[in-house]
Design a protein around this motif. Structure first.
Motif, short mmCIF file in Angstrom:
data_model
loop_
_atom_site.label_atom_id
_atom_site.label_comp_id
_atom_site.label_asym_id
_atom_site.label_seq_id
_atom_site.Cartn_x
_atom_site.Cartn_y
_atom_site.Cartn_z
N THR A 185 1.81 28.09 45.80
CA THR A 185 3.27 28.47 45.79
C THR A 185 3.83 29.21 46.04
O THR A 185 4.68 29.63 46.25
N ASP A 240 5.20 20.49 47.31
CA ASP A 240 4.31 20.87 46.26
C ASP A 240 3.44 19.93 44.45
O ASP A 240 4.39 19.75 43.68
N GLU A 241 2.83 19.88 44.91
CA GLU A 241 2.13 18.85 44.41
C GLU A 241 2.78 17.89 44.27
O GLU A 241 2.84 17.79 42.35
N GLN A 280 7.50 22.27 42.13
CA GLN A 280 5.75 21.93 41.21
C GLN A 280 6.11 21.71 39.78
O GLN A 280 5.82 20.58 39.73
#
Ligand SMILES: Nc1ncnc2c1ncn2[C@@H]1O[C@H](COP(=O)(O)OP(=O)(O)OP(=O)(O)O)[C@@H](O)[C@H]1O
Ligand SMILES: [Mg+2]
Length: 231
Positions: free
Chosen positions: A33, A151-152, A75
């Motif tokens: 991140t 992000d994820e 995220q």
């Protein structure tokens, strides 16, 4: 990239080619991140340079990077809870339009693209985790990016939603986007990524095709050996 005494990302250098999907993987705290924050301009790198589309952007403000075609999702999703789904996406679209009506039309297109048509007019706080990830993608797409950082996207969503999210990312690539995805799920990486970088403690430990990465001894030991890489 250092925070006080902690070097979160150490000497990491990579490039991504137009149309490519690059995966960043690694255990919690690896610096994935932070790498996105540096690319997006949230944190200035302690050392090094960032170039985007042929221009150096190391000192360029985040909003200017966004206007140049660099978008990211978070995220921890952070929609405006009291706005509707389509209004949240309008926030991304507004820069390209003179009127709110036009911004709404374009926003609606991305809401449809990510599969939230049925939810377009509900407040964002009513969405499930998977739907919030889709909203994040629609909001990012509405800025008309060339490069999208995810992000994820599959993190914290139920297993049943994962194939749909994979299909969505494929569709985004089909729109001509270049993507860097942070991802823990090896199946998702194998299905989507052309190339993967495995990091640990801020350092690149391996790079290659998903198949090569999955065979790498350090990856097996550190990441695949104990389940899903979390922990
Ligand atoms: N703002 C900050 N201030 C201080 N330390 C930070 C900050 N942000 C991140 N760190 C530290 O930097 C390191 C890398 O964190 P980062 O969030 O980039 O990891 P990650 O690979 O994304 O992990 P995860 O899989 O848990 O999301 C960690 O040690 C983290 O505690
Ligand atoms: Mg992270």
């Amino acid at each position: 990239m250092a925070f006080g005494g902690i070097v979160a990302v150490d000497n990491l250098s990579f490039s991504v080619q137009p149309g490519e999907i690059l995966a960043l993987m690694g255990p919690n705290g690896a610096g994935k991140t932070t790498t996105f924050h540096v690319i997006a301009g949230v944190h200035a790198p302690t050392k090094g340079r960032i170039t985007f589309d042929g221009h150096e952007i190391t000192d360029t403000r985040p909003d200017r990077r966004c206007r140049a075609g660099l978008a990211r999702t978070f995220q921890i999703t952070q929609p405006f809870d009291e706005l509707t789904v389509v209004e949240n996406v309008m926030v991304g679209a507004i820069a390209h339009h003179r009127s709110m009506a036009d911004a709404r039309v374009e926003a609606r297109r991305y809401v449809d693209m990510v599969g939230l048509s049925e939810r377009a007019d509900i407040l964002a706080k009513g969405l499930s985790t998977g739907q919030r990830k889709r909203l994040e993608m629609a909001r990012a797409m509405a800025t008309r990016p060339k490069l999208l950082l995810l992000d994820e996207v599959t993190g914290g969503v139920d297993m049943a939603s994962v194939p749909g999210l994979i299909e969505l990312v494929k569709r985004l690539r089909g729109e001509g986007l270049t993507l860097i995805i942070i991802e823990h799920n090896m199946k998702v990486i194998t299905e989507l990524a052309d190339r993967a970088i495995f990091m640990n403690r801020g350092v690149r430990m391996a790079e290659g095709t998903p198949a090569e990465i999955a065979r790498h001894p350090e990856v097996i030991e550190l990441y695949l050996g104990d389940g899903d890489g979390h922990g």
